[in-house]
Design a protein around this motif. Structure first.
Motif, PDB file in Angstrom:
ATOM      1  N   UNK A 217      -4.999   1.189  17.479  1.00  0.00           N
ATOM      2  CA  UNK A 217      -5.550   0.647  16.243  1.00  0.00           C
ATOM      3  C   UNK A 217      -5.752   1.723  15.187  1.00  0.00           C
ATOM      4  N   UNK A 218      -6.319   2.886  15.596  1.00  0.00           N
ATOM      5  CA  UNK A 218      -6.599   3.901  14.583  1.00  0.00           C
ATOM      6  C   UNK A 218      -5.324   4.573  14.068  1.00  0.00           C
ATOM      7  N   UNK A 219      -4.205   4.420  14.793  1.00  0.00           N
ATOM      8  CA  UNK A 219      -2.929   4.904  14.259  1.00  0.00           C
ATOM      9  C   UNK A 219      -2.521   4.045  13.068  1.00  0.00           C
ATOM     10  N   UNK A 220      -2.617   2.730  13.253  1.00  0.00           N
ATOM     11  CA  UNK A 220      -2.305   1.829  12.144  1.00  0.00           C
ATOM     12  C   UNK A 220      -3.247   2.079  10.970  1.00  0.00           C
ATOM     13  N   UNK A 221      -4.507   2.332  11.259  1.00  0.00           N
ATOM     14  CA  UNK A 221      -5.484   2.568  10.193  1.00  0.00           C
ATOM     15  C   UNK A 221      -5.108   3.786   9.360  1.00  0.00           C
ATOM     16  N   UNK A 222      -4.676   4.844  10.051  1.00  0.00           N
ATOM     17  CA  UNK A 222      -4.302   6.065   9.334  1.00  0.00           C
ATOM     18  C   UNK A 222      -3.042   5.838   8.501  1.00  0.00           C
ATOM     19  N   UNK A 244      -3.520  -7.401  12.035  1.00  0.00           N
ATOM     20  CA  UNK A 244      -3.967  -8.781  12.234  1.00  0.00           C
ATOM     21  C   UNK A 244      -3.385  -9.357  13.522  1.00  0.00           C
ATOM     22  N   UNK A 245      -2.142  -9.006  13.805  1.00  0.00           N
ATOM     23  CA  UNK A 245      -1.474  -9.523  15.002  1.00  0.00           C
ATOM     24  C   UNK A 245      -2.056  -8.921  16.281  1.00  0.00           C
ATOM     25  N   UNK A 246      -2.194  -7.596  16.298  1.00  0.00           N
ATOM     26  CA  UNK A 246      -2.583  -6.910  17.532  1.00  0.00           C
ATOM     27  C   UNK A 246      -4.090  -6.705  17.672  1.00  0.00           C
ATOM     28  N   UNK A 247      -4.790  -6.570  16.553  1.00  0.00           N
ATOM     29  CA  UNK A 247      -6.232  -6.315  16.584  1.00  0.00           C
ATOM     30  C   UNK A 247      -6.922  -7.257  15.583  1.00  0.00           C
ATOM     31  N   UNK A 248      -6.865  -8.559  15.842  1.00  0.00           N
ATOM     32  CA  UNK A 248      -7.367  -9.534  14.863  1.00  0.00           C
ATOM     33  C   UNK A 248      -8.859  -9.374  14.599  1.00  0.00           C
ATOM     34  N   UNK A 249      -9.157  -8.960  13.390  1.00  0.00           N
ATOM     35  CA  UNK A 249     -10.543  -8.806  12.949  1.00  0.00           C
ATOM     36  C   UNK A 249     -10.666  -9.358  11.535  1.00  0.00           C
ATOM     37  N   UNK A 250     -11.816  -9.898  11.238  1.00  0.00           N
ATOM     38  CA  UNK A 250     -12.032 -10.492   9.934  1.00  0.00           C
ATOM     39  C   UNK A 250     -11.794  -9.525   8.793  1.00  0.00           C
ATOM     40  N   UNK A 251     -12.164  -8.267   8.988  1.00  0.00           N
ATOM     41  CA  UNK A 251     -12.001  -7.277   7.931  1.00  0.00           C
ATOM     42  C   UNK A 251     -10.526  -7.102   7.573  1.00  0.00           C
TER      43      UNK A 251
END
Length: 445
Positions: A217-222, A244-251
């Motif tokens: 997840x934090x790779x995508x974030x960076x 959204x697909x792999x780590x679905x979160x409202x944010x």
């Protein structure tokens, strides 16, 4: 609709979440520290021979191996003072050791200090291992120590040195993984080299995806952060779609909706905002009202009304005159007039101006509730501050005419004559009412 409220916090959010550093620190005790250091518990000479395939190093003599064994025993018991005492005793005779034996002694020093969380001292001794030169170090020991030093500099937040040792490690390691690229990407990020950081994090993500694995997840974030800083909203959206697909979160739903808004993909923006709403990510009044406005703008006003109604009941949307008026408007657009009227009346009573009562007068006139229309008109005039009093007088004139109160009706229409926008219509009604009044007199005779 402008989605700035969704996107404006994206940069800070990404930066904040992207700096978490996944570290694999110095070797922990597994079977033995000696084995972690690359020394066979069977006999030192056997280890040295096994390394000859890649690098010939001096052999470890049995007496040195025994001294390291004392350190090993203390380390197994996690008796770090005893381990340090054994190392200092051993160091007193270091002039007699070959380069490989000295490197192993310093390696143990580094490990003990690391285990005591005395990281600056651990770094010092691990660097002394490397100072013995490649000719005295098994390849595995050199490679492992370079990575350990790099990671310890991460812990110290000395990212320049962390990057220095990471780059040295990249040159000699034969097991560079996606995680390795991700770690270096974060080092580059911390020293401000965005171009190199972007290349490394993209490489890490690509390697995982090629292996059919889900990138962290934090790779995508960076990666998302770098695209956002470049104003590359198209690629920001692509990264957010993966999140959204792999780590679905409202944010992420909200941020992706914001990107769709920037890209003028209104339908996608609406669907993603609705997903954020369903996921419970919209909790603030402004977010919920934006959701309602989006539904109303997309010709789904009843959904908008339900968002506002639920928000008010849950006390997430304040019960103000303006918000109740918006709720009433959504119901009106949905042809739910009976649901609209109570909300509009509540809004009118809370407002400091008469405009909403004026609107209610028109609604009741359309419903053929003339007396109620006149009552609402009176309340509107009493509150004052009406934007179009001429229109209200037209409504009152029509309501009074319907009730055959012709004198009152004519008074209303004549007041409407004061505004040129209503002059023509008012004159037509005056002629009609005067005609009806005359007809009534003739019938009475």
């Amino acid at each position: 609709m402008n989605m700035t409220t969704v996107t404006k916090g994206l940069s800070k959010f990404v930066l904040r979440t992207s700096v978490a550093l996944p570290l694999v620190l110095a070797p922990a005790v597994s079977v033995t520290v000696l084995e972690a250091a690359g020394v066979s518990a069977g006999f030192a000479q056997a280890e040295a021979q096994s390394e000859q395939k890649t690098r010939k190093v001096p052999a470890m003599r049995e007496n040195v191996f025994k001294k390291l064994g004392k350190v090993q025993e203390a380390a197994d018991a996690q008796n770090w003072p005893a381990a340090l005492a054994a190392l200092k005793e051993m160091e007193a005779g270091k002039d007699k050791y070959n380069g490989y034996e000295t490197a192993q002694m310093y390696y143990f020093y580094g490990f003990v200090y690391y285990s005591m969380e005395r990281y600056p001292q651990a770094i010092t001794y691990y660097k002394k291992v490397l100072q013995q030169g490649a000719q005295n170090l098994p390849v595995a020991l050199e490679v492992g120590t370079l990575l350990t030093v790099a990671q310890l500099y991460f812990v110290q937040e000395d990212y320049k040195q962390a990057l220095n040792y990471l780059n040295q490690w990249f040159k000699v390691a034969d097991n560079v993984t996606a995680d390795s690229y991700a770690l270096r990407a974060q080092a580059y990020h911390q020293v401000g080299n965005a171009k190199a950081a972007m290349a490394d994090i993209s490489k890490a993500i690509s390697m995982y995806e090629q292996e059919g694995k889900t990138p962290k997840e934090n790779w995508f974030q960076l990666q998302r952060y770098f695209y956002y800083e470049q104003n590359d909203y198209k690629n920001v959206a692509k990264v957010l779609e993966k999140l959204v697909k792999h780590y679905p979160k409202g944010e992420y739903y909200k941020q992706l909706a914001g990107m769709y808004g920037e890209l003028k993909r209104e339908d996608d923006m609406l669907h993603m905002m609705e997903a954020a709403y369903i996921a419970g990510a919209l909790q603030k009044e402004k977010e919920l009202l934006n959701m309602a406005y989006l539904f109303m703008g997309a010709e789904m006003p009843y959904k908008g009304a339900k968002v506002i109604d639920k928000g008010i009941k849950e006390k997430k949307i304040e019960r103000t005159s303006k918000n109740l008026e918006t709720l009433a408007q959504a119901y009106q657009m949905s042809q739910e007039l009976q649901k609209s009227i109570p909300e509009l009346e509540a809004a009118a009573s809370m407002s400091d101006k008469g405009d909403i009562y004026s609107r209610l007068a028109g609604i009741y006139l359309d419903l053929d509730k003339n007396e109620t229309a006149i009552d609402m008109g009176a309340k509107a005039l009493k509150k004052g501050g009406i934007k179009r009093p001429d229109q209200l007088y037209i409504i009152l004139g029509m309501a009074n005419a319907n009730l055959k109160k012709y004198d009152e009706s004519l008074k209303n229409f004549k007041k409407a004559l004061d505004d040129k926008r209503s002059e023509k219509f008012a004159k037509q009604w005056i002629s009609f009412v005067e005609g009806e009044q005359e007809r009534e007199k003739q019938l009475a005779m």
